[in-house]
Design a protein around this motif. Structure first.
Motif, PDB file in Angstrom:
ATOM      1  N   MET A 319      -2.210  26.049  50.881  1.00  0.00           N
ATOM      2  CA  MET A 319      -0.910  26.179  51.637  1.00  0.00           C
ATOM      3  C   MET A 319       0.286  25.428  51.489  1.00  0.00           C
ATOM      4  SD  MET A 319      -2.948  28.414  54.843  1.00  0.00           S
ATOM      5  CE  MET A 319      -1.774  27.889  56.186  1.00  0.00           C
ATOM      6  N   PRO A 320      -0.180  24.168  51.803  1.00  0.00           N
ATOM      7  CA  PRO A 320       1.041  23.138  51.431  1.00  0.00           C
ATOM      8  C   PRO A 320       1.237  22.852  49.908  1.00  0.00           C
ATOM      9  CG  PRO A 320      -1.092  22.126  52.555  1.00  0.00           C
ATOM     10  CD  PRO A 320      -1.482  23.569  52.025  1.00  0.00           C
ATOM     11  N   LYS A 321       0.311  23.205  49.079  1.00  0.00           N
ATOM     12  CA  LYS A 321       0.829  23.170  47.761  1.00  0.00           C
ATOM     13  C   LYS A 321       1.911  24.328  47.510  1.00  0.00           C
ATOM     14  CE  LYS A 321      -0.816  23.390  43.042  1.00  0.00           C
ATOM     15  NZ  LYS A 321      -2.088  23.719  42.184  1.00  0.00           N
ATOM     16  N   ALA A 322       1.795  25.542  48.161  1.00  0.00           N
ATOM     17  CA  ALA A 322       2.725  26.543  47.669  1.00  0.00           C
ATOM     18  C   ALA A 322       3.932  26.032  48.370  1.00  0.00           C
ATOM     19  CB  ALA A 322       2.141  27.742  48.339  1.00  0.00           C
ATOM     20  N   VAL A 323       4.073  25.495  49.495  1.00  0.00           N
ATOM     21  CA  VAL A 323       5.283  24.956  50.025  1.00  0.00           C
ATOM     22  C   VAL A 323       6.111  23.709  49.255  1.00  0.00           C
ATOM     23  CG1 VAL A 323       6.274  23.715  51.951  1.00  0.00           C
ATOM     24  CG2 VAL A 323       4.663  25.523  52.075  1.00  0.00           C
ATOM     25  N   VAL A 324       5.273  23.035  48.569  1.00  0.00           N
ATOM     26  CA  VAL A 324       5.715  21.601  47.875  1.00  0.00           C
ATOM     27  C   VAL A 324       6.396  22.508  46.666  1.00  0.00           C
ATOM     28  CG1 VAL A 324       5.087  19.698  46.607  1.00  0.00           C
ATOM     29  CG2 VAL A 324       4.488  20.043  49.170  1.00  0.00           C
ATOM     30  N   GLU A 325       5.511  23.251  45.891  1.00  0.00           N
ATOM     31  CA  GLU A 325       5.952  23.489  44.568  1.00  0.00           C
ATOM     32  C   GLU A 325       7.025  24.687  44.676  1.00  0.00           C
ATOM     33  OE1 GLU A 325       2.499  25.913  43.220  1.00  0.00           O
ATOM     34  OE2 GLU A 325       1.757  24.021  42.065  1.00  0.00           O
ATOM     35  N   GLU A 326       7.521  25.329  45.732  1.00  0.00           N
ATOM     36  CA  GLU A 326       8.636  25.940  46.087  1.00  0.00           C
ATOM     37  C   GLU A 326       9.891  24.878  46.618  1.00  0.00           C
ATOM     38  OE1 GLU A 326       9.549  28.918  44.944  1.00  0.00           O
ATOM     39  OE2 GLU A 326       7.395  29.742  44.632  1.00  0.00           O
ATOM     40  N   ASN A 327       9.752  23.704  46.639  1.00  0.00           N
ATOM     41  CA  ASN A 327      10.644  22.778  47.186  1.00  0.00           C
ATOM     42  C   ASN A 327      11.150  22.846  48.650  1.00  0.00           C
ATOM     43  OD1 ASN A 327      10.633  21.117  44.630  1.00  0.00           O
ATOM     44  ND2 ASN A 327      11.893  22.775  43.698  1.00  0.00           N
ATOM     45  N   TYR A 328      10.181  23.660  49.318  1.00  0.00           N
ATOM     46  CA  TYR A 328      10.562  23.564  50.735  1.00  0.00           C
ATOM     47  C   TYR A 328      10.155  22.453  51.622  1.00  0.00           C
ATOM     48  CZ  TYR A 328      10.642  28.741  49.448  1.00  0.00           C
ATOM     49  OH  TYR A 328      10.891  29.835  48.588  1.00  0.00           O
ATOM     50  N   ALA A 329       9.396  21.743  51.126  1.00  0.00           N
ATOM     51  CA  ALA A 329       9.008  20.458  51.824  1.00  0.00           C
ATOM     52  C   ALA A 329       9.821  19.454  52.146  1.00  0.00           C
ATOM     53  CB  ALA A 329       7.341  19.857  51.398  1.00  0.00           C
ATOM     54  N   ASP A 330      10.397  18.989  53.248  1.00  0.00           N
ATOM     55  CA  ASP A 330      11.005  17.809  53.326  1.00  0.00           C
ATOM     56  C   ASP A 330      10.321  16.571  53.402  1.00  0.00           C
ATOM     57  OD1 ASP A 330      13.794  18.928  54.003  1.00  0.00           O
ATOM     58  OD2 ASP A 330      12.776  20.022  55.345  1.00  0.00           O
ATOM     59  N   PHE A 331       8.957  16.625  53.972  1.00  0.00           N
ATOM     60  CA  PHE A 331       8.053  15.539  53.985  1.00  0.00           C
ATOM     61  C   PHE A 331       6.889  16.004  53.506  1.00  0.00           C
ATOM     62  CE2 PHE A 331      11.503  15.097  57.134  1.00  0.00           C
ATOM     63  CZ  PHE A 331      12.031  14.017  56.907  1.00  0.00           C
TER      64      PHE A 331
END
Length: 349
Positions: A319-331
Motif C-alpha cells: 500500500m505505501p509503495k503504491a502511494v510512493v510510486e505515484e508521487n503522492y507521498a510528502d514524507f
C-alpha cells in the motif's frame, strides 16, 4: 524439495483442523507441509528444529497458547506466522496481541473453534501463506516502543482538521507505534481503516485504548467526530463521513468491496477529502495491494499531506509503495517517526 516450495508447519490441537489444513496446503504445487504439532510447546520445538518458511498457528491450545508460542518463536527462530482464529472475544483479543508480538497475519475460522466450513476460506489461507513466505522475519522481531517524550503541543490546533490512517497486513504493529505516541491535546479526530473482519476491529480498538492517551473506539453509525478520539472502522463496513453544518458524522456502508476489501481506505479518504479539503494529514501504512492510493490522490489534489510508511518497518511494502510510486507521498517514514510528523503537520512542534 525444490527451493521455491514453501515449507509450512501446522500447529493446531484439533485433529480435524490439522487434517483440513494439511489437505488444503498439500494440493498446492508450491507448498509442502514439513511438520505438524498438536500443542504450542511442540510447535515451538518444531519451529526451531524444522525451520519452516511459514507457520499456521491455532490460538487456543494446551500447554502453551498461540500467543505465548508466537513470543517464543520470535525470540528463538523468527518465522512468519499466520494465526488461525475463531471469532470469540477471547480469541480475537489473543490474535490481536499475537499480531503485535510478531505474527504476520491471521485467518478467521468461518464457524466455531473446529470449523466444518474451513475449506470456504482455503483461497484466502493460501494467498496469505504465499504473502507471508516473502516477509523478512527480522522485521517481525523489532520491538515497538512508546516514546517517553511525546511530541509537544504548543497550542490548541486551529481549524477543522483530521488525521486519516490506512493499514492492512502488519498494521497492528505499526498502529502500536503511532496511536499511543499521539499526545492528548492534538484537538482533532483520527480515523483508522485497518483491514480486518468484524470482532477483531473491536479488540484492536480496545487494546489501543488501554495504552493510548487518546480515546480509541470502534466507530459506530451516525456518530459525531470528536477531537482527541480515534475511530477504528468496524470490520465488514466501509466507514464514511458526512457533514452537517460545522459538524462531521460517521456512517457505516455495506456497499460492494473496494480493492477487494471492506472497510476500504479509499472510501473513507474520498469522503474526508470532500469535507476537509486541504486540512488532512493521512498516513498509508504496511499492507498488501493498493488501497489508499486513489484516496491519497484526492487528498493531495485538495492540498492535504500524505505520509507513507517506509519499507524499513513495513511488514508488506504494498500500500505505501503504491502511494510512493505515484508521487503522492510528502514524507516516507518508519512507523516510529510517524506520530511526531503528524503532530508537526497539524501545527505542533
Amino acid at each position: 524439495m525444490a527451493d521455491d516450495v514453501i515449507k509450512v508447519l501446522i500447529v493446531d490441537d484439533s485433529g480435524f483442523m490439522r487434517m483440513v489444513l494439511k489437505d488444503i496446503i498439500e494440493k498446492q504445487s508450491d507448498m509442502k507441509v514439513i511438520g505438524i504439532a498438536k500443542t504450542g510447546l511442540e510447535g515451538v520445538e518444531k519451529a526451531i528444529e524444522l525451520k519452516p518458511d511459514v507457520i499456521t498457528m491455532d490460538v487456543e491450545m494446551p500447554e502453551l497458547n498461540g500467543l505465548e508460542a508466537v513470543k517464543l518463536i520470535m525470540k528463538k527462530n523468527p518465522t512468519p506466522i499466520i494465526m488461525v482464529s475463531s471469532l470469540t472475544s477471547k480469541d480475537s483479543e489473543i490474535t490481536i496481541e499475537a499480531l503485535e508480538n510478531g505474527a504476520v497475519d491471521f485467518i478467521q475460522k468461518p464457524a466455531g473453534s473446529v470449523s466444518w466450513t474451513f475449506r470456504s476460506v482455503a483461497d484466502e489461507l493460501l494467498e496469505k501463506i504465499r504473502s507471508a513466505s516473502k516477509v523478512d522475519p527480522t522485521k517481525l522481531t523489532r520491538k515497538v516502543t512508546i516514546r517517553p517524550k511525546k511530541p509537544r503541543i504548543t497550542s490548541l490546533l486551529r481549524g477543522k482538521k483530521i488525521v486519516l490512517i490506512a493499514s492492512s497486513t502488519g498494521g497492528p504493529r505499526s498502529l502500536d507505534a503511532i496511536i499511543p505516541n499521539l499526545p492528548k491535546g492534538i484537538n482533532v479526530p483520527v480515523v483508522v481503516v485497518q483491514h480486518m473482519p468484524p470482532g477483531f476491529t473491536k479488540s484492536l480498538a480496545d487494546r489501543l485504548n488501554r495504552i493510548s492517551e487518546l480515546t480509541v473506539k470502534e466507530a459506530e453509525d451516525n456518530e459525531e467526530l470528536k477531537p482527541d478520539t480515534v475511530y477504528i472502522a468496524p470490520g465488514n463496513y466501509h466507514l464514511g463521513l458526512k457533514a452537517n453544518g460545522s459538524r462531521v458524522y460517521t456512517y457505516l456502508d455495506k456497499s460492494d468491496k473496494i480493492n477487494n476489501v471492506r472497510p476500504a481506505a479509499d472510501f473513507t479518504f474520498n469522503d474526508a477529502a470532500e469535507i476537509y479539503k486541504g486540512n488532512i494529514v493521512a498516513a498509508v501504512l504496511t499492507g498488501m495491494g493498493k488501497d489508499g492510493a486513489k484516496g491519497a490522490f484526492k487528498i493531495k489534489h485538495y492540498g492535504g499531506k500524505i505520509i507513507a510508511e517506509s519499507p524499513k518497518t513495513c511488514v508488506v511494502y504494498g500500500m505505501p509503495k503504491a502511494v510512493v510510486e505515484e508521487n503522492y507521498a510528502d514524507f516516507i517514514l518508519p512507523n516510529y517517526d510517524i506520530a511526531e510528523k503528524i503532530v508537526e503537520l497539524l501545527g505542533g512542534k
